[in-house]
Structures are given as structure tokens and as C-alpha cells.
Design an enzyme around this catalytic site. Sequence first.
Site: not given
Length: 742
Positions: A606, A210-211, A715, A683
Site C-alpha cells: 500500500s 475509508e479515511e 487490497h 482493489d
Amino acid sequence: MKITSLLLAAAAGVTGVAIAQTPALSLERIVADPPLAGRLPRQVEISPGGRWVSFLRPSQADSEVLELWAQPSAGGEPRKLVAAADLLGGAEQKLSEAEKMALERQRISQRGITSYRWCGGDDAALLFPLSGDLYLVRLGTEGPRAQRLTRTPDSPKQDPRCAPDGRSLAYVEGGNLVRLALDDGAAPKPLTTGGSETLTWGLADFIAAEELSRQQGYWWSKDGQSLLALRVDESAVAVKTRAQIFADRTAMTEQRYPAAGATNAKVTAFVIDAHSAQRRELTLPGDAEYIARAGWFADGTPWLQWFNRDQTRLTLTEFKPGAGGAMAGRDITVETDPAWVEVHDDLIETPRGLLWSSETSGRRQLLLIDRATGRRTPLTQQPEAVAHAICAGARGIVFASYGDLGKRQDLYLQPLAGGPAVTLPGSAERAWRDAKADNACGQLLVTQSAWGQPPQLALQTLGQPGAIALAGDAPAADLAAYANTPQSLALTAADGRTPLNAFYFAAPASARRHPVLVLAYGGPGAATVSWGWGRDMPLIAYWQQRGYGVLMVDTRGMAHRDRDYTRAHHRSFGKTEVADLYAAVRQLPRLVPTVDPARIGFFGWSYGGFLGARAMLDADTPFAAAVAVAPVTDWTLYDTAYTERYLGLPGADGKAPPYASANLPARAALLTKPLLLVHGTADDNVLFEHTLRLVEALQNAGKTFDLQIYPGKAHGIAGRAARLHLYRTMDAFFDRHLKTVP
């Protein structure tokens, strides 16, 4: 934070030139299939031998279902290799929860064949998973032929990858890494044991995917005899129970989610023999919190790139066999930054050293590192930041770099011996170009777009004129009616000196005193204002036709600029970007006198949703109304790597100053103007809990607001029906609060 939003890919808008004469554009047409912009194929790759360009393409029968296609690189018509319907025989496709989450990490919402890889180096076969099993498509003289490799669909096979020689493959099943020989008919051989719900081998953990943009958890050695594999132990990671609220049911899903300040997954690296399954650990120091990248050098040496927890140090370490068979690590280079080091993929072996990128000069540039001594030699000298390296070959380094204060991206060739970089043919002043390359850096898959011109894909041989256009669905004929040139505004940040990138799209000439919608993101790692194609263009045109002006603005802290600009979020969310947003909005009426400053609205998703909600929870806001989609409202709820990179640790009580000042529920009493909150109940990136906490705080403060939830949506709130409903809801909200003169 990866953002599936309208705003991230938006590059520009439309001015009022001839808007009154264009055909009426409906929201139904904007979300209809086929899309106005046409479609590029997905996951486009050059085959290892260079004979094919492969890709995923939507089915003619259902655009939500992807099929596997290929086109000869020498020219010729694309051909369908296989579709899911050909293999499932009418059965419904199955996806485990782990597979669904992996697809969400990659922002893939379609069904069918959603991923594939070439198998071996002879262009003879492609490998892909489908409904729990594995398949090969072999390319022969008689056409493509699909082969089912496994027959245990109830035990999903994840992330299959062939060895470089194409004689075997590996995959993850039940949390364990498994090897399957393709040439001897032997049964699959487990290479690891102990896989469970909390321990996996060979998969990327949530934070990495994800990051850190690392979707991979194992890597074959060049000779195919070993694998570098990561073991992920999530047993100490806190469990978040997500209520996936659908219209007809509620599914309780447990997710290991490391919130800021909490325990991360423990990730360790091993070299595993592909035949004996013997393994050796690659030991890292105790402060190695995140493994950002991993792989093998050409001489068979494994390497890891790793971060400390606050990501102020990125270390490249290689491992050699030591005493007793242990693997001894040696640091090749260390990148440091008092704020944070940006993750990157710029590590390529060249005859003159390791290609690497660094921001130590004040803007990202490419350099060469001597692997033995760590000595650095600057290579590129671009006037603006380098975006990323693409490939290295006999002719030099191909890379992408920004221009026009980050609004433009172009392709360059840098000689390894040094000297100025050369712009590759096909450059345009107001355009956006990027590329992927084959292994030899001889052929490039070039994607080029401009405002009003959706991306086009072509295969180009480096150093040769001309290019081969690749398959894609052409834009609709009526798209040109809405695509005009954006007006670039000279806006200044709240510091009074930093120029902000901004585009304005005027309302019709008949709208003498008109409302404005502001689209902004505001967060780190992204930029929305560029000369490339913006997929929000039809929506902006629709708003213009309805009498709105539209402003897009990038604030300090966003991407594509020099280091000082991009580090504006250090230990601070909701301050610099809010001040810049307010400054931009207050400058607008001076530059566009027909703007009504009392009727300016905001839309963000977001981080942009956080920015929109934060802007309304302020007594000094210049906005009359705002829509906040999937907003982060309490940063102690968001994940470790992203949040701590910018805000540091939250402290034992979660009230460290950077977290306290960015907490939106604490500002609930400041709401005085209309706010619409939107969130999907499923989400797993910005959890639904964020909106629920703000809702409760607003209710406790006696504030009225609008709320729209989307049952079962993640999301991105994907799907044509959901998007159409969201657009209609926003449309009605803004009309209600901005169309009437106060």
C-alpha cells in the site's frame, strides 16, 4: 488510507539466537489453518448490562465463516449463540455489492455473521443482518433462540441498530432509513424517501468509512424518540468503472470514487422523529466538507464534528431548536493546525466537562472543555503522546498512552480532579496494552501482547485485582520455537538528529556476509515497530532461516510520536520518508558488520508499496531489488480526504508540485534494478489503475520488471491460497536477485 498489509501490524522480528537449531518453518505452515498465533475473537463487546461478553468466532468446520458467541462475564465457558448455517438451511449466503464494499471498508474478508449489536439495555437480545434479512437472538432461560425479523432477502438491510430501549430498530434498505417496531407487529415504516444508487440515508459515505474511520451514518437519541441521520448525495462524484478481472470472467463495477481535487459527496445532517418521520436539518457552514463524527449529548442535544476541506480546522458544533423549528448551531470548540488536524474519537461527557484530545502542546494530550464557554483545562501530562481515551467513570478517565518513543502502549487512570495518571495493574516494560470498556467504565476488555506473545484478552474490573481470561484459540505449540527478542537499533533520520524506531533480526550465525530484507511502510497514520505482537513474526523467522537478515524501520511522518515528527509528510510524499529509509539502510552495515550492503532488498504494501517502488525509481537507491504490493503510483488517482490532507489540492492539471514530485510513472526511466509489482484486480482502495499506469510508463521507457496480478482480489489479497502464492513469488524473486553475490 487504511492498509490491509503484512506490515501494519508487524511489531518486531527475531534475532539470530538459536535460529539454526529451530525446526524448519515452511510457507505452507505460515498460511495454514489453524494459524501459528492462534486467534482472538472478533468484535468483542461487553453487553449493556454487563452480564455477557459477546464476540464472533470462526467455525470449527470452516475458519472463513464467523459465528456469534458469548461468555458469562462472571466466568464460565463460552457458548455458541447462532451460526449462519443454522438459519440459512443450506442456502448460499448472499451479499450485495454495497455490502461487500462495506465489509472491505472494515477489512472483513470472512463470511457468515460478520457483524452484530446488542439490542436494548437488558442483555436479552442481539441483532444482526444475514443474507439480506435481519435476525434477533434472544437469550432466555432455555438458551439462545433466533428470530427472523424480515423476509425480503432480495432487498438487503444494512447497518441495523436497536433503539436504546430495545423496543424498535432502524436499518437502511434501498438507500432509505426504515424503522421497525419489535413489540406491536406493525410493518416496517420508512423514515426517508428518495433513496437511490446516488442518494442514501443513514450510511457512511466512502470517504468517511475509508479515511475518517466513521462506519456509521445514523445515531439514536438517548430516549429513542429521534434519530440523527446523514444524507449522502453522490450524484456529483465521478464514476470509476472497475474491471473486476477474475480467472473466468470480468465484472464491470461502477464505483463513485472522489479522486484528489474532485467533487466529494454532499453530506447533510438531519434530526428525524422516529414516529412521524418529520425531519429538521442541522445546517453547517459552506466550508464544512467532511462530517467526521456525530452523536447526542445526554440532555438530548445533537452534535457534529466537521472538517474544512484541507482538514486544518476541526469544529465541534451542537444544535438547539431555534425559531420556526429550525436547528441553530453553536460551536463549542475549534481545533486548528497549520498542517492538518488528526481525526479522533476522544469526546466523552464527564461531570467536569467534555473530555477532548488536542496536540496544541506538541503531543496529543487529554483536556476538559466547558461546554457552555469553551474554556479548556489541561488534564493529562504524559511524557509521550496519548493514544486515545477509553472511557470516563466515577474513578476517572481510563486512557492509553505511548512510551519508549511510541514502541510501547500502556493503560492509565487519570483522576478528573487532576494530578498524575496511575498505571493500571498488569503493566510490562516491553508490551502493548489496549482496552474497551462498558458504559459505566467499570469493566475493561484488556488486550495485551508482547513480542513473541500473541494478544490475549481478559475482562478486568477497574480497581479490583485479577481478571477473567476470555475465549480464544491458543497459539500453536511450535510458535515458541521461532519467537525471539528483537534487537533495537539506534538509527538516526536523514536530518542527523531524530531517532528512528528500528528492529533488526539477524541471519544465522553461519551467514557471515548475508543479504537483508527491509520491511517499511513510511506513510502517515501508522507505525510498524513496536514491542507488541507482530503477525509477520513467522515470515521473518522463515526469511532468517533462509539466510536473510531483516530490518524493520519507521520513518519520520509515521504515528505514535510527537506532533513535529508526525507532520513530516506535510505537502510532501516520497521525500522525507525516502531520505530516512536511505539513511537507515546506509547506517546498517556499520551497526551490523556482517550485512552485505550490495544485497539489500525491500518489501512494502500500500503506502509501503509506493515507498518500495519510489525507492527503486531512483539513481541513488541503496536497494538491490524491491517488491511493491498494491502501490499508489499517481496521487491524483487516490481519494480526496487522505491525499489532500497531506498534499493539498492537485491543481487543475494535477501537476501541483507535491503531486508532480510524488508521481511514479514520471520516474520510470530511472529504474535500473529488479522491481516486482503486485496488485489485486478488484482493489477498490488503491485501484488497479495505479499499477497499470506505472506498467505502461515502464514499458514505454524500455524497462524490464516483474508483475504479479491476483484476479478478483481486493487490497488485502486475502485467502490462504493467494497469500501462499504471493509469499512463494516474493521468495523466488528475492532468492534470484539477492542470494548471489554481485
